[in-house]
Design an enzyme around this catalytic site. Structure first.
Site, mmCIF file in Angstrom:
data_model
loop_
_atom_site.group_PDB
_atom_site.id
_atom_site.type_symbol
_atom_site.label_atom_id
_atom_site.label_comp_id
_atom_site.label_asym_id
_atom_site.label_seq_id
_atom_site.Cartn_x
_atom_site.Cartn_y
_atom_site.Cartn_z
ATOM 1 N N CYS A 133 -4.668 3.479 -2.865
ATOM 2 C CA CYS A 133 -4.689 2.599 -1.624
ATOM 3 C C CYS A 133 -3.882 1.264 -2.096
ATOM 4 C CB CYS A 133 -5.869 2.366 -1.346
ATOM 5 S SG CYS A 133 -6.060 1.344 0.278
ATOM 6 N N CYS A 136 -5.327 -1.532 -0.097
ATOM 7 C CA CYS A 136 -6.763 -1.952 -0.848
ATOM 8 C C CYS A 136 -6.408 -2.850 -2.146
ATOM 9 C CB CYS A 136 -7.600 -0.938 -1.128
ATOM 10 S SG CYS A 136 -7.657 0.306 -0.014
ATOM 11 N N ASP A 137 -5.559 -2.426 -2.782
ATOM 12 C CA ASP A 137 -5.415 -3.002 -4.472
ATOM 13 C C ASP A 137 -4.155 -3.376 -4.570
ATOM 14 O OD1 ASP A 137 -8.023 -1.812 -4.991
ATOM 15 O OD2 ASP A 137 -7.089 0.445 -5.377
#
Ligand code: NAP
Length: 326
Positions: A133, A136-137
């Site tokens: 992701c 997300c990261d």
């Protein structure tokens, strides 16, 4: 007991909820405890959902869908389904909290999960440089060299997004031609921070406590080489989330839930399926939403045929039995 329970909180689940709620069926929608909202929660800008010419952020789109479903009487519960019993006339669904809910009809719209490459270093270094992701990261990889694996729209989207943070983004693809749509390809190909590594498979992810590189195998001549980098984003497609219904519902050769022709009817009466979990081909937010509509109309028809007074005549003209293709 409920008339309708919807499992899943992506575009298919929420659209089924909007229709079922407007049909006075007061649906209960089970959104996952940690992944509520589905894959669009991991997306940045959605440019192809009709009605948003300026684009809309994935999480904002999901918030709007939830608001619309709740406005008409959908109840949303944030928990994970741990078991289902679809064997009887009344269907039961057990949640992580231990609570069991019963319903006359269920819409199964659990979507799909990111596919894994399936190599040793991948699971060992997951969360330590291996991610599924970018939104997300990505932040953790500022000024670092990283790779995105895959050649589809997801890989192009992630690679383009990650150039905001990373110093360099390699796109590692097993062929010399991309699967992604032209607009996504063009955007990635024009980005100076992205370098394509063609005809290459990742055969190992290197590093002890954190990713330090990948070992590549050339798919043309079989030669191997190492590429130093600090992050690997795997974007090689998605697999339908069907583990709860293996042995319960018929599954296709693609791993999706088998439905009857163009309907949402599964192999068990009263269980309807919608969205990515039945679709190995199109997998768009808007097709999932359409599929959720089909499920809601099919279940209204099912409840009406059972003599259920809760399924009103709304849209009755649209819920005739569909011919099933041979
Ligand atoms: P996809 O279209 O199935 O592409 C998967 C890519 O990963 C392909 O290039 C495939 O290679 C590669 N791949 C698959 N298994 C692999 C493996 N084991 N090792 C290495 N590479 C592997 O999946 P996706 O990109 O996630 O897209 C899925 C759907 O969502 C598509 O319909 C796409 O259009 C849609 N989507 C749309 C948007 C958007 O419009 N903004 C964004 C993301 C996704 P091959 O090409 O060689 O098969």
């Amino acid at each position: 007991m409920r008339k309708v329970i919807i499992i899943g909180s992506g575009p298919a689940g929420y659209t089924a909820a909007i229709y079922a709620a407007r049909a006075n069926l007061s649906p209960l929608l089970i959104a996952s405890s940690v992944e509520a909202g589905g894959e669009l929660m991991n997306t940045t800008e959605v440019e192809n959902f009709p009605g948003f010419p300026e684009g809309i952020m994935g999480p904002d789109l999901m918030t709007k869908m939830q608001e619309q479903a709740e406005k008409f009487g959908t109840e949303v519960v944030y928990d994970d389904v741990t078991a289902v019993d679809f064997s009887g006339d009344i269907k039961s669904i057990t949640l992580g909290s231990g609570i069991t809910h019963e319903a006359e009809a269920v819409v199964f719209a659990t979507g799909s999960a990111p596919r894994k490459i399936g190599i040793e270093g991948e699971s060992r270094l997951s969360g330590r440089g291996v991610s599924y992701c970018a939104t997300c990261d990505g932040f953790f990889f500022r000024e670092k060299a990283i790779a995105v694996v895959g050649g589809g729209d997801s890989a192009m989207e992630e690679a383009t997004f990650l150039t905001k943070f990373a110093s360099k983004v390699y796109v590692i693809h097993r062929r010399d031609e991309l699967r992604a749509s032209k607009i996504m390809q063009d955007r990635a190909l024009a980005n100076g921070k992205i370098e394509f590594v063609w005809n290459s498979e990742v055969v190992d992810i290197l590093g002890d406590d954190a990713v330090s590189g990948v070992r590549l195998r050339n798919t043309v001549d079989g030669s191997e080489s190492d590429l130093a980098l600090e992050g690997v984003f795997v974007a090689i497609g998605y697999d339908p989330r069907t583990h709860l219904v293996h042995g319960v519902l018929d599954i296709t050769e693609h791993g999706t839930i088998q439905v009857d022709g163009r309907t949402s009817r599964t192999s068990v009466p009263g269980i309807f399926a919608a969205g990515d979990v039945i679709d190995p081909t199109y997998r768009q937010a808007v097709t999932a939403a359409g599929s959720g509509t089909v499920a809601a109309l099919d279940l209204e028809h099912y409840l009406a045929a059972r003599g259920d007074a809760g399924a009103p005549a709304q849209d009755a003209s649209e819920i005739q039995d569909l011919p099933t293709p041979a």
